[in-house]
Structure formats: structure tokens, C-alpha cells
Design a protein around this motif. Structure first.
Motif, PDB file in Angstrom:
ATOM      1  N   UNK A  87      67.892 -23.024  20.071  1.00 51.37           N
ATOM      2  CA  UNK A  87      69.201 -23.207  19.461  1.00 51.37           C
ATOM      3  C   UNK A  87      69.527 -22.192  18.395  1.00 51.37           C
ATOM      4  N   UNK A  88      68.509 -21.509  17.876  1.00 53.15           N
ATOM      5  CA  UNK A  88      68.739 -20.514  16.827  1.00 53.15           C
ATOM      6  C   UNK A  88      67.632 -19.475  16.868  1.00 53.15           C
ATOM      7  N   UNK A  89      67.972 -18.243  16.493  1.00 50.32           N
ATOM      8  CA  UNK A  89      67.021 -17.138  16.439  1.00 50.32           C
ATOM      9  C   UNK A  89      67.161 -16.416  15.110  1.00 50.32           C
ATOM     10  N   UNK A 118      76.576  -5.995  17.006  1.00 50.49           N
ATOM     11  CA  UNK A 118      77.236  -5.536  18.232  1.00 50.49           C
ATOM     12  C   UNK A 118      76.744  -6.325  19.447  1.00 50.49           C
ATOM     13  N   UNK A 119      75.433  -6.569  19.505  1.00 47.10           N
ATOM     14  CA  UNK A 119      74.871  -7.323  20.634  1.00 47.10           C
ATOM     15  C   UNK A 119      75.423  -8.749  20.642  1.00 47.10           C
ATOM     16  N   UNK A 120      75.459  -9.388  19.493  1.00 50.12           N
ATOM     17  CA  UNK A 120      76.000 -10.753  19.422  1.00 50.12           C
ATOM     18  C   UNK A 120      77.454 -10.773  19.896  1.00 50.12           C
ATOM     19  N   UNK A 121      78.228  -9.778  19.464  1.00 51.90           N
ATOM     20  CA  UNK A 121      79.637  -9.725  19.860  1.00 51.90           C
ATOM     21  C   UNK A 121      79.809  -9.492  21.358  1.00 51.90           C
ATOM     22  N   UNK A 122      78.825  -8.866  22.004  1.00 54.05           N
ATOM     23  CA  UNK A 122      78.894  -8.623  23.451  1.00 54.05           C
ATOM     24  C   UNK A 122      78.801  -9.908  24.257  1.00 54.05           C
ATOM     25  N   UNK A 123      78.173 -10.937  23.689  1.00 56.24           N
ATOM     26  CA  UNK A 123      77.884 -12.161  24.449  1.00 56.24           C
ATOM     27  C   UNK A 123      78.435 -13.395  23.717  1.00 56.24           C
ATOM     28  N   UNK A 124      79.746 -13.470  23.533  1.00 56.29           N
ATOM     29  CA  UNK A 124      80.323 -14.583  22.767  1.00 56.29           C
ATOM     30  C   UNK A 124      80.165 -15.936  23.439  1.00 56.29           C
ATOM     31  N   UNK A 125      79.910 -15.960  24.754  1.00 56.13           N
ATOM     32  CA  UNK A 125      79.708 -17.237  25.435  1.00 56.13           C
ATOM     33  C   UNK A 125      78.272 -17.745  25.298  1.00 56.13           C
ATOM     34  N   UNK A 126      77.399 -16.916  24.769  1.00 52.05           N
ATOM     35  CA  UNK A 126      76.009 -17.331  24.628  1.00 52.05           C
ATOM     36  C   UNK A 126      75.489 -17.285  23.218  1.00 52.05           C
ATOM     37  N   UNK A 127      75.935 -16.298  22.440  1.00 54.29           N
ATOM     38  CA  UNK A 127      75.429 -16.080  21.089  1.00 54.29           C
ATOM     39  C   UNK A 127      76.543 -16.226  20.065  1.00 54.29           C
ATOM     40  N   UNK A 128      76.146 -16.635  18.870  1.00 56.69           N
ATOM     41  CA  UNK A 128      77.134 -16.759  17.797  1.00 56.69           C
ATOM     42  C   UNK A 128      76.462 -16.406  16.482  1.00 56.69           C
ATOM     43  N   UNK A 145      73.976 -20.141  20.922  1.00 58.57           N
ATOM     44  CA  UNK A 145      72.713 -19.959  20.216  1.00 58.57           C
ATOM     45  C   UNK A 145      73.013 -19.187  18.943  1.00 58.57           C
ATOM     46  N   UNK A 146      72.654 -19.778  17.812  1.00 59.96           N
ATOM     47  CA  UNK A 146      72.922 -19.156  16.518  1.00 59.96           C
ATOM     48  C   UNK A 146      71.977 -17.983  16.297  1.00 59.96           C
ATOM     49  N   UNK A 147      72.503 -16.904  15.749  1.00 57.55           N
ATOM     50  CA  UNK A 147      71.698 -15.727  15.418  1.00 57.55           C
ATOM     51  C   UNK A 147      71.834 -15.456  13.920  1.00 57.55           C
ATOM     52  N   UNK A 148      70.698 -15.515  13.218  1.00 51.61           N
ATOM     53  CA  UNK A 148      70.653 -15.178  11.801  1.00 51.61           C
ATOM     54  C   UNK A 148      69.878 -13.875  11.638  1.00 51.61           C
ATOM     55  N   UNK A 149      70.314 -13.023  10.713  1.00 49.24           N
ATOM     56  CA  UNK A 149      69.719 -11.706  10.551  1.00 49.24           C
ATOM     57  C   UNK A 149      68.574 -11.738   9.544  1.00 49.24           C
ATOM     58  N   UNK A 150      67.429 -11.276   9.976  1.00 53.22           N
ATOM     59  CA  UNK A 150      66.235 -11.213   9.151  1.00 53.22           C
ATOM     60  C   UNK A 150      65.094 -11.890   9.891  1.00 53.22           C
ATOM     61  N   UNK A 151      63.875 -11.619   9.444  1.00 51.17           N
ATOM     62  CA  UNK A 151      63.560 -10.912   8.205  1.00 51.17           C
ATOM     63  C   UNK A 151      63.656  -9.405   8.340  1.00 51.17           C
ATOM     64  N   UNK A 152      63.967  -8.762   7.214  1.00 62.57           N
ATOM     65  CA  UNK A 152      63.844  -7.315   7.082  1.00 62.57           C
ATOM     66  C   UNK A 152      62.667  -7.031   6.171  1.00 62.57           C
ATOM     67  N   UNK A 153      61.995  -5.900   6.353  1.00 64.10           N
ATOM     68  CA  UNK A 153      60.896  -5.556   5.454  1.00 64.10           C
ATOM     69  C   UNK A 153      61.413  -5.240   4.065  1.00 64.10           C
ATOM     70  N   UNK A 154      60.580  -5.466   3.056  1.00 59.75           N
ATOM     71  CA  UNK A 154      60.998  -5.235   1.675  1.00 59.75           C
ATOM     72  C   UNK A 154      61.442  -3.802   1.441  1.00 59.75           C
ATOM     73  N   UNK A 155      60.865  -2.851   2.195  1.00 62.29           N
ATOM     74  CA  UNK A 155      61.251  -1.447   2.039  1.00 62.29           C
ATOM     75  C   UNK A 155      62.723  -1.219   2.345  1.00 62.29           C
TER      76      UNK A 155
END
Length: 368
Positions: A87-89, A118-128, A145-155
Motif C-alpha cells: 500500500x505504500x513505498x 516523474x515516474x509517479x506522474x507517469x502512472x496515476x492509476x497505480x501510484x500517488x 499505492x502511496x509513494x514517499x520520498x526517502x531515505x536519502x543519505x546524509x551527504x
């Protein structure tokens, strides 16, 4: 305040607990097929929040892909996400060793954020896209399927709190506190402590995967929000350096944090049952409110037998059913614990906002 109270009392938004009760003396122990059927039904109500997915970096290396039809070049596509009850990534913004990414981490993080969106916007019927716990729930309510951004490295913040704020504005919600001059084997520096306070003010989750024990303990002492480990198992079962010793797991549980156990042969073991062993161990030491799941898919990791891609989560949940997990614990494991730490991080940010202006601290002033 009314909005806060509404969110604090929204205990039923994910529905009632699905029936996953353990067998009793009067009920025959379920067969493997029965357990899998129950696991699939359970995941329709309590989907997996996968805490570490490397799909964006993998897609950037491909000349062509189609996530809606399915793509054998990746571990993660929409048909398999649906089959796996995801349900979420959390999409990690990885720095690839030996590339320009490692030399220019801020640019690399910005490029990966842009590409991921950009990838999330390509698949609006599957990702949000989702920036909060509520938006993750909204995505599920709309069948996405919810997409949250991270983790990113501290650098990725480039030793700059202004860059941290910019990345947060662009959608970053998790930062890994390791591998920098301010989060070292010796612990957090004064600037590192200021990074944690600014993350609290913004609502960025601290990821302690790969952090030294002194750094992890200092983060727990400084932070006003929960922390997570996005891809760490139990050190008592596997001595991988990113895995967590029992005393730190206990402290994590006491602080309301969450350890997301990876489907990684290197970190947990070569079999599905090894991953379940780590889940059992973390649940026992840190508590059922402090264990979650991470696939580590599309990161180059070797996966245990039976967990080759994201479609295999029902088999892992079925294993836990057969082990007799009480019905409330898998609901916390798959969705509830990640949802809670997201909400509590948001509450901490709202509480801090009136009291703390954006920090203007600079590393050269604090750490020299």
C-alpha cells in the motif's frame, strides 16, 4: 488544535483488524494454503508499507520500462505490487558508488527526486505521491499505492541546513544519519545535533540504518520525534554491520521507533524463514509496535528464497500466521507502525514550528 485532535483520534481509518487469530486447542492448525489465503485477505485491509525500495535508481539505468504491464528488469512493478498487497513505498535516493552521484551528492539527490516524481506522474492509476500519513491513507482509499520520498543519505544535504529545507520542500521525508563528518563512529557532532533538531522542526524522519551505536544513542537523546531503521535486522541473529544489537533495539522500542526488517539474504539470511526469525526477534525485544517490513527490492540485494520480489509478501505474512502471531501484531507490522511514526513526526513538527525558527547554524561555526 481541532485538526490535531481529529488525527489523534482517527483510529479506525484503516478498517477493523482482519481475522488472523492463531489456532486454538479446538481449531485445527491451518494448512499452508489456508494461511496464505488468510494472509492475502488480511493484506487487502492492512497493506504493506515497504520501507526501502530502490526502484527510481534502477529505472534510470534502463532504456525502456513499463511498470503497468510489468517489467522483468525490476523487482517492483504495479502487477506485483498489487499481488503483494503493498500500500505504500519509501523510495530511497541512493548514491551509487563509483559514479558522479558519490562526488556530487546534492545534485544526485535532486536528480533522483525529480526523476522519482516523474515516474509517479507517469502512472496515476497505480501510484500517488504522499507527503504525510494522511496522504498515504488517501492514496489507499483511492486504490493507489502511496509513494514517499526517502531515505536519502546524509551527504545529500551537503552540510547545509538550507539544503535540508529545500529537499523537504521538494518532498524528502526520510534522511539516513550516517557516513558524514557530523554523524561518525564517535557519535553526533554539535552540527549533527542541530541537523536532528531541524529535521524535527520540518517533519523529516531520522533513519539510523548504518549509524554507529554512539550516533544512534545521541539521536535518541536529542530527537523529539520517533526514529526508524529502514533496512536493519537483528545483530543477535546475523552480524551484518547494519543490523542492530538487542540493547539498542530495546531502546528503540522504548522511544517508539520502528525497525524495518529487510528481505535481504545478506542481512537476514537465505530463506524466507530467516526473515521471519528476525521479525520474531525484533518483535520480542523491541515490542510489536516497533517492527516493520522493508523489501530492499531493486537495490542490488540478493533476496531470500521465497521472497524474490514484492509479490511475495503474502507468503511472509502466512509464515507469521503459522507461527501464531496474535491478530493485532501483523496489522502493526505491515502498516500501523509506519503510519504511527509518520503521524508522530508530523505532530512533533507542528509542535516545534511556533517555538523554533529555521536554523541558521553552519558546520564551520559549531564543529571547529
Amino acid at each position: 488544535m481541532a485538526d490535531l485532535q481529529d488525527e489523534l483520534t482517527a483510529t479506525a481509518e484503516m478498517g477493523e483488524l482482519a481475522e488472523l487469530s492463531s489456532p486454538t486447542e479446538e481449531t485445527p492448525e491451518p494448512s499452508a494454503d489456508d494461511a496464505l489465503t488468510r494472509a492475502r485477505a488480511f493484506l487487502t485491509t492492512h497493506p504493506v508499507a515497504d520501507g526501502y525500495c530502490g526502484l527510481p535508481a534502477t529505472l534510470r539505468t534502463l532504456p525502456w520500462y513499463d511498470l503497468e504491464l510489468g517489467d522483468s528488469s525490476v523487482d517492483t512493478d504495479l502487477p506485483r505490487l498489487r499481488d503483494g498487497g503493498v500500500g505504500a513505498l519509501l523510495w530511497t535516493l541512493r548514491l551509487l558508488p563509483g559514479t558522479a552521484h558519490a562526488e556530487h551528492p546534492v545534485t544526485a539527490a535532486l536528480e533522483q527526486l525529480d526523476f522519482a516524481q516523474h515516474v509517479v506522474a507517469q502512472y496515476p492509476q497505480g501510484l500517488r505521491p504522499a507527503l504525510s500519513a494522511s496522504e498515504a491513507c488517501d492514496a489507499r482509499a483511492y486504490g493507489r499505492i502511496a509513494v514517499l520520498m526517502g531515505p536519502a543519505p546524509a551527504a545529500a544535504i551537503g552540510e547545509s541546513l538550507a539544503t535540508l529545507r529545500a529537499l523537504h520542500t521538494l518532498g524528502l521525508r526520510v534522511l539516513t544519519l550516517s557516513g558524514t563528518c557530523w554523524a561518525t563512529e564517535a557519535g553526533l557532532t554539535r552540527f549533527g545535533e542541530e541537523v536532528v533538531r531541524e529535521m524535527n522542526r520540518l517533519g523529516v524522519l531520522a533513519d539510523l540504518t548504518g549509524a554507529s551505536v554512539p550516533t544512534a544513542r545521541r539521536v535518541l537523546a536529542v530527537t523529539k520525534a520517533p526514529v526508524i531503521l529502514t533496512h536493519s535486522g537483528a545483530h543477535a541473529l546475523n552480524s551484518h554491520p547494519d543490523n542492530v544489537p538487542d540493547d539498542l533495539l530495546a531502546d528503540l522500542g522504548a522511544a517508539g521507533g520502528v525497525c524495518l526488517v529487510p528481505c535481504s539474504a545478506e542481512r537476514t539470511g537465505p530463506q524466507l524463514g530467516d526473515v521471519a526469525d528476525h521479525l520474531d526477534h525484533v518483535r520480542r525485544v523491541a515490542g510489536p509496535g516497533s517492527v516493520g517490513l522493508c523489501g530492499a527490492y531493486d537495490t542490488g540485494a540478493v533476496h531470500p528464497d521465497g521472497l524474490a520480489d514484492v509479490s511475495r509478501y503474502p507468503y511472509l505474512i502466512a509464515e507469521l500466521v503459522e507461527r501464531g502471531w496474535p491478530e493485532s501484531d501483523p496489522a502493526q507490522l505491515t502498516w500501523g507502525n509506519v503510519q504511527r511514526v509518520l503521524r508522530e513526526t508530523e505532530f512533533a513538527a507542528r509542535a516545534a514550528a511556533p517555538r523554533r525558527p529555521p536554523s541558521t547554524a553552519r558546520i564551520e561555526r559549531l564543529d571547529t
